[in-house]
Design a protein around this motif. Structure first.
Motif, PDB file in Angstrom:
ATOM      1  N   ALA A 180       0.892  -1.229  -0.051  1.00 29.36           N
ATOM      2  CA  ALA A 180      -0.097   0.090  -0.024  1.00 29.36           C
ATOM      3  C   ALA A 180       0.839   1.336   0.116  1.00 29.36           C
ATOM      4  O   ALA A 180       0.683   2.307  -0.429  1.00 29.36           O
ATOM      5  CB  ALA A 180      -0.999  -0.133   1.236  1.00 29.36           C
ATOM      6  N   SER A 233       1.865   2.394  -3.479  1.00 31.28           N
ATOM      7  CA  SER A 233       0.542   2.622  -3.983  1.00 31.28           C
ATOM      8  C   SER A 233       0.471   4.172  -4.055  1.00 31.28           C
ATOM      9  O   SER A 233      -0.203   4.808  -4.959  1.00 31.28           O
ATOM     10  CB  SER A 233      -0.666   1.953  -3.568  1.00 31.28           C
ATOM     11  N   HIS A 240       2.252   4.692  -7.320  1.00 35.24           N
ATOM     12  CA  HIS A 240       2.193   3.536  -8.319  1.00 35.24           C
ATOM     13  C   HIS A 240       0.931   2.957  -8.360  1.00 35.24           C
ATOM     14  O   HIS A 240       0.931   1.807  -8.572  1.00 35.24           O
ATOM     15  CB  HIS A 240       3.333   2.581  -7.949  1.00 35.24           C
ATOM     16  N   LYS A 241      -0.150   3.770  -8.482  1.00 38.24           N
ATOM     17  CA  LYS A 241      -1.412   3.026  -8.721  1.00 38.24           C
ATOM     18  C   LYS A 241      -2.025   3.619  -9.932  1.00 38.24           C
ATOM     19  O   LYS A 241      -2.915   3.008 -10.584  1.00 38.24           O
ATOM     20  CB  LYS A 241      -2.542   3.394  -7.594  1.00 38.24           C
ATOM     21  N   GLY A 242      -1.598   4.815 -10.442  1.00 36.37           N
ATOM     22  CA  GLY A 242      -2.189   5.232 -11.762  1.00 36.37           C
ATOM     23  C   GLY A 242      -1.950   4.419 -12.811  1.00 36.37           C
ATOM     24  O   GLY A 242      -1.149   3.565 -12.923  1.00 36.37           O
ATOM     25  N   PRO A 243      -2.719   4.964 -14.057  1.00 38.41           N
ATOM     26  CA  PRO A 243      -2.496   4.293 -15.210  1.00 38.41           C
ATOM     27  C   PRO A 243      -0.889   4.152 -15.927  1.00 38.41           C
ATOM     28  O   PRO A 243      -0.575   3.646 -16.922  1.00 38.41           O
ATOM     29  CB  PRO A 243      -3.382   4.747 -16.113  1.00 38.41           C
ATOM     30  N   PRO A 281      -2.152  -1.776  -8.579  1.00 32.71           N
ATOM     31  CA  PRO A 281      -3.250  -2.516  -9.155  1.00 32.71           C
ATOM     32  C   PRO A 281      -2.824  -3.905  -9.983  1.00 32.71           C
ATOM     33  O   PRO A 281      -3.684  -4.925  -9.728  1.00 32.71           O
ATOM     34  CB  PRO A 281      -4.185  -1.609 -10.091  1.00 32.71           C
ATOM     35  N   LEU A 298      -2.082  -6.461  -7.130  1.00 30.89           N
ATOM     36  CA  LEU A 298      -3.179  -6.771  -6.340  1.00 30.89           C
ATOM     37  C   LEU A 298      -4.035  -8.196  -7.102  1.00 30.89           C
ATOM     38  O   LEU A 298      -4.370  -9.042  -6.359  1.00 30.89           O
ATOM     39  CB  LEU A 298      -4.190  -5.775  -6.218  1.00 30.89           C
ATOM     40  N   VAL A 299      -3.919  -8.084  -8.645  1.00 34.98           N
ATOM     41  CA  VAL A 299      -4.568  -9.186  -9.335  1.00 34.98           C
ATOM     42  C   VAL A 299      -3.661  -9.946  -9.590  1.00 34.98           C
ATOM     43  O   VAL A 299      -4.031 -11.220 -10.328  1.00 34.98           O
ATOM     44  CB  VAL A 299      -5.392  -8.416 -10.458  1.00 34.98           C
ATOM     45  N   SER A 300      -2.541 -10.235  -9.366  1.00 32.78           N
ATOM     46  CA  SER A 300      -1.543 -11.046  -9.483  1.00 32.78           C
ATOM     47  C   SER A 300      -1.693 -12.546  -8.593  1.00 32.78           C
ATOM     48  O   SER A 300      -2.458 -11.871  -7.360  1.00 32.78           O
ATOM     49  CB  SER A 300      -0.034 -10.681  -9.479  1.00 32.78           C
ATOM     50  N   ASN A 317      -2.833 -11.635  -4.451  1.00 33.31           N
ATOM     51  CA  ASN A 317      -4.113 -12.649  -4.206  1.00 33.31           C
ATOM     52  C   ASN A 317      -3.674 -13.305  -2.782  1.00 33.31           C
ATOM     53  O   ASN A 317      -4.404 -13.096  -1.864  1.00 33.31           O
ATOM     54  CB  ASN A 317      -4.353 -13.812  -4.940  1.00 33.31           C
ATOM     55  N   GLY A 325      -0.053 -10.045 -13.608  1.00 35.08           N
ATOM     56  CA  GLY A 325      -1.334  -9.301 -13.213  1.00 35.08           C
ATOM     57  C   GLY A 325      -2.085  -9.190 -14.605  1.00 35.08           C
ATOM     58  O   GLY A 325      -2.518  -8.117 -14.809  1.00 35.08           O
ATOM     59  N   ALA A 326      -2.432 -10.201 -15.245  1.00 41.08           N
ATOM     60  CA  ALA A 326      -3.052 -10.110 -16.628  1.00 41.08           C
ATOM     61  C   ALA A 326      -4.417  -9.475 -16.510  1.00 41.08           C
ATOM     62  O   ALA A 326      -4.600  -8.906 -17.649  1.00 41.08           O
ATOM     63  CB  ALA A 326      -3.036 -11.544 -17.423  1.00 41.08           C
ATOM     64  N   ASP A 327      -5.191  -9.626 -15.568  1.00 39.26           N
ATOM     65  CA  ASP A 327      -6.537  -8.593 -15.962  1.00 39.26           C
ATOM     66  C   ASP A 327      -6.449  -7.600 -15.938  1.00 39.26           C
ATOM     67  O   ASP A 327      -7.306  -6.937 -16.711  1.00 39.26           O
ATOM     68  CB  ASP A 327      -7.014  -9.126 -14.210  1.00 39.26           C
ATOM     69  N   ALA A 345      -8.929  -4.179 -18.308  1.00 41.67           N
ATOM     70  CA  ALA A 345      -8.828  -2.832 -17.318  1.00 41.67           C
ATOM     71  C   ALA A 345      -8.168  -1.889 -17.887  1.00 41.67           C
ATOM     72  O   ALA A 345      -8.659  -0.685 -17.957  1.00 41.67           O
ATOM     73  CB  ALA A 345      -8.191  -3.557 -16.238  1.00 41.67           C
TER      74      ALA A 345
END
Lengths: 501, 501, 501
Positions: free
Chosen positions: A244, A247, A250-253, A259, A262-264, A268, A465-467, A472
């Protein structure tokens, strides 16, 4: 002041295995605390929960090498035998800080800087000075291309008489935007009287303040702020190691590490089991302290593995953070081998632009690490992966990642060709017209191609974190955006033809 | 190897109520551990924290029915009396796995597959084979319409001579994108020597690896990967039950179950109180173990309620996951009753397209569950809801949800009519021209209408996370996008008229 | 019913310091529990974990002022000596609730309302009645401008004969969208028989149900729902104080308080250390109970600091929530001083529109707090900040924030001028044509300028979460969107000229 500020200690004994003697607070710090426990009780309570409030540098120096949090070979004698309190840090090197002022008979400064911290933590400060982040202010502000982007993003746009104008952003606006993370210049412009709980007192007037950006220019002219990650007065390693914390920037696009993490699968597992991990042990032991990596595991922390008192060192502590990274996947404009120097303002490509690649993608190789160093860095990273993954897994991952770099760079080239065509045909004004390359809609589409969609696709690949990298914020937009740019070009051309008729 | 790998056990006693006898590790697994504790210490440490490392199948079989985690009626005798270690899984059924190889005198395989796991967990494997997810590879890859979408999203777009071209995506790119979640085909192409800490050794060369996609095609030709949710070697039920695990594939705008959950009241409560819940009890008891549902509560886990030793079963364990779902709200192109078969490649609508509805929305009914089965499934779901909500609440929720399905399908129809009009008037090239229906900007707008905005609105409705379904990614875009499509159509028409002049 | 519903108590002793006598459950509530422990076991188990199930109002009233959670001076005698169970709340004031019905010999109502809660918590209910949120239903529904936005966002758009039409949204759709958060009107339309586990029974038929929106219109005609934040039957203060709870309605791009918080340093620290904080203490002690603020810290909770039994009160409890907020940064259309009355339907600007500013930004001053009150509110907020930050930090932060309000309002003005120009030149239909100002693409761009991008930039500034305010959803779009609006205007003008030819 009543002696109640160690009331939290019983609780702290529960979460640290360190046996702590009764802490010795210096007289000077006692004096600070006598007012500040009332004036800024949150700061004092936070500090009381820090290791700084409970361990003296002398105790820190006595620890075995792998367990040491103090990297200095020695610490000045006057600091050795008391814990690290207010006065210990805020009165260091008074003559070097422009924000030093007289405060109740002491010469204190507001902004504690990396050279202050390096009294006990010189290795970390030295490593950090080789980190791109430490130069984040000038790397953005003093690069004319990037500075132009700042002006167009943050400037105030006006509409008068049917025409668009732009007022460049003020210092406050920039400090509230890009330089919040990159770091501001902390200026000192005299003193101001202020009413306080203790009567009227004088304090320095600071500009660019507050700021905890990674490349902050401090009143002692040093670069960086340790508090970016080691936040506030608890200086908690648990905070620094928590994803966190990263973040914050390092959260923006543009740099979506958080992000994606988090989905890796790594993320998880962290989200599911992190509450049972040990975030404070030094060294940090793979498998025992945590069962999936966080940001700090792969990029920063001293890692060990194995059994007994002599575990194997898997990775040395690094505050340079890129010494296990072969590629800078944050494309400017393209992904490229990491720069040799943390000061990227020195880079010039063949076209004379201050960019690490040509506009068509070829790397400005003399300013970047070579293939051998890339290989070394990847090997160091793979050594970490290999604690939990077999060779075929690790090699497969990196092969895929390199292909993603290739493909996203090619997509960026396609977008760039469309933009160059628009400039060439007079449908937009670019470099040749000495116009901003970041103001017109077609130029903004081009920027999003590399800064948002290519970067996001690469981060998603690098960290599995392919999602995040498909619908996305990745390949869907990477391909859609080119189609839209092409449609724009076609329509603009058609319109131009019609106007000629 | 020193006997230190059960050092974590004292801690584990705290969070599991199971009384655990001294674990018996098989000789074969001891042999694995003797090297791998050093070579891959993270894997070993992770496994040590698993139930597999502490419970034998025999002990698992002895538990009362509701508490059993082993669904087999019997387990082969040679596996009964030792814990489930490396060798127990990685040497199962060696002749069926193309990636089986000789490794220090053992025939081991890298990719453990559902048929391996079904040695002890056959019910779960069987349920999962009826889950759409188990067919996720072919359902995407072998459906020509969806395959066309993959090609357009992931392909490399070029711009040469003023014209756009596209190179279809390579295997690496697809594995890094859609098939990361859907699953890759794990191929085996011979052996390769590799330098290891134990000297040079030969390992199989795998393609499509690494991957933990839900519909992975394994080297034994089986479908699925249990590790998608039961991640890595801890096989933690806490991980499988944590919503973050689902976020690996369900966070993006196409299937935004996770972000919707987080803003729902269920998610709010989970985020606030989840740290006090019990995520490992089997069966999972409503109210006692948790006070708000997670993904697993409604879709997967064995749930009980009530008091004493004979609690009432509220929901049976399901790895089919859709047996309480009347609607497939993931619109392709429209939301529709769930498919009868998990293999959706068999579906053909009246127009001959491999889609579960016509382009105008009518369901391809013979391939989908009927109204009776829809009613049954909704009733099963309502039974879960009813543990915490009165009938008027539950009925009100579902009535609203069905209205949202109707309205979002109607909006999708409107967007489709605009696209059909564009095709018909020659403003874009579609089915009739045998051109991709996913490449042009107007087609991309159409896809976003159903894949992003209608899906998001429906997920927000289904799971009561409205914040996501309005301005974040729902109705605002659902209506705005149609207006933009219509504007595009008008302008394109006008342009065509002018060109005629 | 067996007496097992206090089985969780031993665990509760661990996390609450309150010494709890054997709870006395009223006979009526015992009667409810005797069925509902089986019928809705989740509700009963949740309630058992609440303070309501363990403390009587009499005990609550005896606490010293700062520790009291009950703000009533006295509580009716019949409620004093039993814990607060089902019957205590669901049978209060039966004649005032339209949803009161006979149920096993009791007159109970389904929807417990703020006037019910105010039996013990009158201060909170009174404060909340001054909160804008309590009027959220009418403030949206009865303001013709905002109502027009709802219609355009949620309405069903059709395409017939080449023309776009719109059907206004139904009640179900609105309840599933805007009014999910704003609150629905709970209507009662008779009774319906329903089959239950206890045989056939009659229940009221509710419309607009379920709903826990902040401005819900209850069957007793009262406004608001305490359960919006004090969720379900545990009424946990830990839930109410957790930022995730606020995310239910404050995560989207219009009011992105939650995502901004998470990337702020405050949020970083909360995410890293929040698991060690005390979320249940009353009063809530800065530094001891938490080391960084959550939403509730700055906006709601009773805060103290300092030592011993007489800590200093830093902030009074507030359910008005805006009494420390000088600015309403949720721009409608511009950021403006907070409204005087929570009922904003009374506001009229000089142009006669029900908006708190003119379309060109000047505040409708007579309906808004004045500069003096703004100063008071900021001073109260700064008092909280000052517990952990020195004066120069705090003043610097607020100066920057006010500049951001100025700049974002100016950008909104620019976007508005472009829209006004489009209306004036007949390129779009607006107020003068009595057409919706929210339906055409150029109008949607305008809305996004203020509702998404200006708001996001301001929230990022107010709460120091800059990452959200630049590339995630802020200044990048704020400036890009104006450029696109201008391009649209230029093209539309050009097209109009050509059509004239």
């Amino acid at each position: 002041m009543k002696k109640t500020f160690f009331l939290v200690l019983p609780f702290l004994f529960l979460w640290t295995s360190t046996t702590i003697a009764s802490p010795v607070v210096s007289d000077k710090t006692q004096e600070c605390l006598s007012c500040h426990a009332q004036v800024t009780p949150g700061i004092v309570a936070d500090w009381e929960q820090s290791l700084h409030s409970r361990v003296t540098p002398e105790e820190g120096l006595e620890k075995p090498a792998l367990k040491r949090r103090v990297s200095a070979k020695s610490v000045p004698g006057n600091l050795l035998k008391t814990v690290v309190g207010c006065a210990e840090c805020h009165t260091l090197r008074p003559d070097t800080h422009k924000d030093t002022f007289d405060h109740n008979g002491h010469r204190i400064h507001i902004v504690v800087s990396p050279p202050d911290c390096s009294t006990c933590h010189p290795e970390e400060a030295s490593q950090y000075s080789r980190n791109l982040m430490s130069h984040a202010y000038a790397n953005l502000n003093d690069n004319p291309v990037y500075h132009g982007l700042v002006d167009q993003v943050n400037g105030t746009v006006t509409f008068t008489g049917g025409k668009i104008g732009i007022t460049p952003p003020g210092e406050q606006t920039n400090a509230d935007a890009c330089f919040y993370c990159h770091g501001t210049v902390i200026g000192v412009s005299g003193m101001r009287e202020r009413e306080t709980a203790m009567g009227e007192m004088a304090f320095p007037v600071l500009s660019g303040w507050p700021n905890q950006g990674v490349g902050r220019i401090n009143p002692d002219a040093s670069k960086g702020s340790c508090t970016s990650c080691h936040a506030r007065h608890q200086f908690s390693i648990k905070v620094a190691r928590n994803p966190a914390t990263c973040s914050q920037c390092h959260k923006g696009p543009d740099v979506p590490a958080y992000p994606v993490y988090l989905v890796s699968k790594h993320g998880n597992i962290y989200s599911s089991l992190g509450d049972t991990w040990n975030f404070t042990n030094v060294p940090w032991k793979i498998g025992a302290d945590f069962t999936a990596p966080t940001c700090a595991v792969c990029h920063v922390s001293l890692l060990v593995a194995g059994e007994g008192d002599q575990p194997e060192v898997v990775a040395e502590r690094s505050h340079q953070m890129n010494d296990r990274l072969a590629w800078r996947i944050f494309g400017l404009v393209y992904a490229h081998p990491h720069p040799l120097s943390p000061d990227t303002t020195v880079i010039r490509n063949k076209a004379g632009l201050p960019l690490p690649t040509e506009l068509t993608g070829e790397p400005a190789a003399s300013f970047l690490i070579d293939a051998g160093e890339q290989k070394n860095r990847t090997a160091k990273m793979k050594k970490i992966c290999s604690n939990c993954h077999a060779g075929s897994w690790v090699d497969g991952h990196f092969a895929r990642f390199e292909e993603t770099i290739r493909v996203t760079n090619e997509m960026t080239l396609t977008a760039t060709k469309i933009l160059l065509s628009a400039w060439e045909k007079g449908l937009a004004k670019g470099l040749a017209q000495n116009d901003s390359i970041f103001n017109e809609p077609i130029e903004r589409m081009w920027v999003e191609e590399w800064l948002f969609f290519a970067n996001s696709t690469r981060f998603a690949s690098a960290m599995a974190g392919a999602d995040y990298g498909v619908f996305a914020n990745g390949r869907w937009y990477l391909s859609k955006n080119i189609r839209r740019m092409h449609e724009w070009l076609d329509l603009a051309l058609q319109r131009k033809e019609e106007t000629k008729k």
